[in-house]
Design a protein around this motif. Structure first.
Motif, mmCIF file in Angstrom:
data_model
loop_
_atom_site.group_PDB
_atom_site.id
_atom_site.type_symbol
_atom_site.label_atom_id
_atom_site.label_comp_id
_atom_site.label_asym_id
_atom_site.label_seq_id
_atom_site.Cartn_x
_atom_site.Cartn_y
_atom_site.Cartn_z
ATOM 1 N N VAL A 67 41.794 32.200 29.949
ATOM 2 C CA VAL A 67 40.285 32.329 30.237
ATOM 3 C C VAL A 67 39.942 33.756 30.813
ATOM 4 O O VAL A 67 40.550 34.277 31.434
ATOM 5 N N TYR A 68 38.960 34.562 30.358
ATOM 6 C CA TYR A 68 38.708 35.752 30.891
ATOM 7 C C TYR A 68 37.012 36.008 31.007
ATOM 8 O O TYR A 68 36.486 35.250 29.964
ATOM 9 N N GLY A 69 36.453 36.613 31.826
ATOM 10 C CA GLY A 69 35.085 36.613 31.846
ATOM 11 C C GLY A 69 34.601 38.136 31.383
ATOM 12 O O GLY A 69 35.423 39.033 31.315
ATOM 13 N N VAL A 70 33.450 38.116 30.585
ATOM 14 C CA VAL A 70 32.857 39.318 29.983
ATOM 15 C C VAL A 70 31.538 39.409 30.574
ATOM 16 O O VAL A 70 30.588 38.569 30.596
ATOM 17 N N HIS A 71 31.160 40.791 30.936
ATOM 18 C CA HIS A 71 29.813 40.944 31.556
ATOM 19 C C HIS A 71 29.427 42.262 30.979
ATOM 20 O O HIS A 71 30.189 43.305 31.050
ATOM 21 N N GLU A 72 28.437 42.379 30.551
ATOM 22 C CA GLU A 72 27.752 43.757 29.855
ATOM 23 C C GLU A 72 26.261 43.422 30.609
ATOM 24 O O GLU A 72 25.526 42.652 30.288
ATOM 25 N N GLU A 101 30.021 34.201 50.114
ATOM 26 C CA GLU A 101 30.634 35.212 50.686
ATOM 27 C C GLU A 101 31.239 36.331 49.797
ATOM 28 O O GLU A 101 31.958 37.310 50.106
ATOM 29 N N LEU A 102 31.528 35.736 48.546
ATOM 30 C CA LEU A 102 32.234 36.584 47.790
ATOM 31 C C LEU A 102 31.315 37.539 46.647
ATOM 32 O O LEU A 102 30.252 37.266 46.261
ATOM 33 N N TYR A 103 31.986 38.657 46.367
ATOM 34 C CA TYR A 103 31.427 39.387 45.267
ATOM 35 C C TYR A 103 32.472 39.823 44.344
ATOM 36 O O TYR A 103 33.658 39.907 44.449
ATOM 37 N N PRO A 104 32.272 39.706 42.880
ATOM 38 C CA PRO A 104 30.944 39.227 42.403
ATOM 39 C C PRO A 104 30.593 37.676 42.574
ATOM 40 O O PRO A 104 31.584 37.038 42.618
ATOM 41 N N GLU A 105 29.387 37.391 42.195
ATOM 42 C CA GLU A 105 28.765 35.872 42.085
ATOM 43 C C GLU A 105 29.744 35.569 40.985
ATOM 44 O O GLU A 105 30.042 36.014 39.952
ATOM 45 N N GLY A 106 30.019 34.030 41.141
ATOM 46 C CA GLY A 106 30.802 33.447 40.162
ATOM 47 C C GLY A 106 32.081 33.297 40.088
ATOM 48 O O GLY A 106 32.744 32.583 39.415
ATOM 49 N N VAL A 107 32.769 34.125 41.054
ATOM 50 C CA VAL A 107 34.216 34.273 41.278
ATOM 51 C C VAL A 107 34.934 32.692 41.287
ATOM 52 O O VAL A 107 35.823 32.350 40.695
ATOM 53 N N ASP A 152 39.499 27.855 26.718
ATOM 54 C CA ASP A 152 40.154 29.112 26.599
ATOM 55 C C ASP A 152 39.077 30.160 25.928
ATOM 56 O O ASP A 152 38.473 29.954 25.139
ATOM 57 N N GLY A 153 39.630 31.568 26.209
ATOM 58 C CA GLY A 153 38.979 32.715 25.450
ATOM 59 C C GLY A 153 37.849 33.413 26.578
ATOM 60 O O GLY A 153 37.840 32.959 27.855
ATOM 61 N N PRO A 154 36.887 34.027 26.019
ATOM 62 C CA PRO A 154 35.872 34.792 26.697
ATOM 63 C C PRO A 154 34.779 33.962 27.357
ATOM 64 O O PRO A 154 34.343 32.945 26.593
ATOM 65 N N ILE A 155 34.459 34.226 28.512
ATOM 66 C CA ILE A 155 33.246 33.283 29.132
ATOM 67 C C ILE A 155 32.332 34.365 29.395
ATOM 68 O O ILE A 155 32.636 35.528 30.195
ATOM 69 N N SER A 156 30.965 34.175 29.203
ATOM 70 C CA SER A 156 29.988 35.096 29.258
ATOM 71 C C SER A 156 29.544 34.997 31.034
ATOM 72 O O SER A 156 29.097 34.014 31.411
ATOM 73 N N LEU A 157 29.601 36.031 31.530
ATOM 74 C CA LEU A 157 29.033 36.103 33.039
ATOM 75 C C LEU A 157 27.785 36.679 33.165
ATOM 76 O O LEU A 157 27.691 38.086 33.357
ATOM 77 N N TYR A 158 26.761 36.226 33.143
ATOM 78 C CA TYR A 158 25.432 36.677 33.427
ATOM 79 C C TYR A 158 24.462 36.086 34.482
ATOM 80 O O TYR A 158 24.927 34.941 34.744
#
Length: 153
Positions: free
Chosen positions: A71-76, A127-133, A147-153
């Motif tokens: 799993v990995y996060g993607v943010h744009e 208390e964590l940065y970035p949000e969503g960790v 599995d695969g990309p997870i969109s982080l918005y």
């Protein structure tokens, strides 16, 4: 009188690393950033995200053959989000499985780093940065993220 200025990059590309040991503890840095965050690296133009992550892990933490999670996060950022920084950001958040020895070595050599388990991550998530960790790590460990990309918005 001549003045010079630095041209700012049009895209800020970075990798955030979720270093997760076999006891499901996440490595966090608290000494350099004014709060709890995950290790991250700014990438040069043209560097592939995974290649940049691999190089940083070898140089900074002596992790030579990183085991990336499925799993990995993607943010744009969207164009409408760029008003504050005048440039876009593109990030990848990789989960990297580390051995107990690698986890202990990071803890010993970097006193500003700590390790939080899933319970503490959920309890102290704000208390964590970035949000969503905390959500990304707990979803990975508990198996409810695909599995695969997870969109982080």
């Amino acid at each position: 009188m001549a003045t010079s200025h630095t041209v700012q990059p049009t895209v800020d590309r970075r990798v955030l690393l979720l270093l997760l040991d076999d006891q499901h503890r996440l490595t966090l840095c608290g000494g350099c950033c004014g709060g709890w965050t995950v290790p991250q690296v700014l990438l040069a133009t043209g560097t592939e995200f995974r290649d940049g992550a691999t190089q940083y892990l070898a140089e900074r933490f002596q992790i030579e053959n990183p085991r990336f999670g499925t799993v990995y996060g993607v943010h744009e950022t969207r164009e409408s989000d760029c008003w504050e920084h005048d440039h876009r950001t593109i990030s990848r958040v990789f989960i990297v499985r580390i051995s107990p020895e690698e986890s202990n070595l990071i803890q010993l050599t970097s006193p500003s780093h700590t390790r939080w388990g899933i319970g503490e991550l959920k309890y102290r998530r704000q208390e964590l940065y970035p949000e969503g960790v905390a959500i990304l790590v707990s979803g990975y460990v508990e198996g409810w993220l695909p599995d695969g990309p997870i969109s982080l918005y």
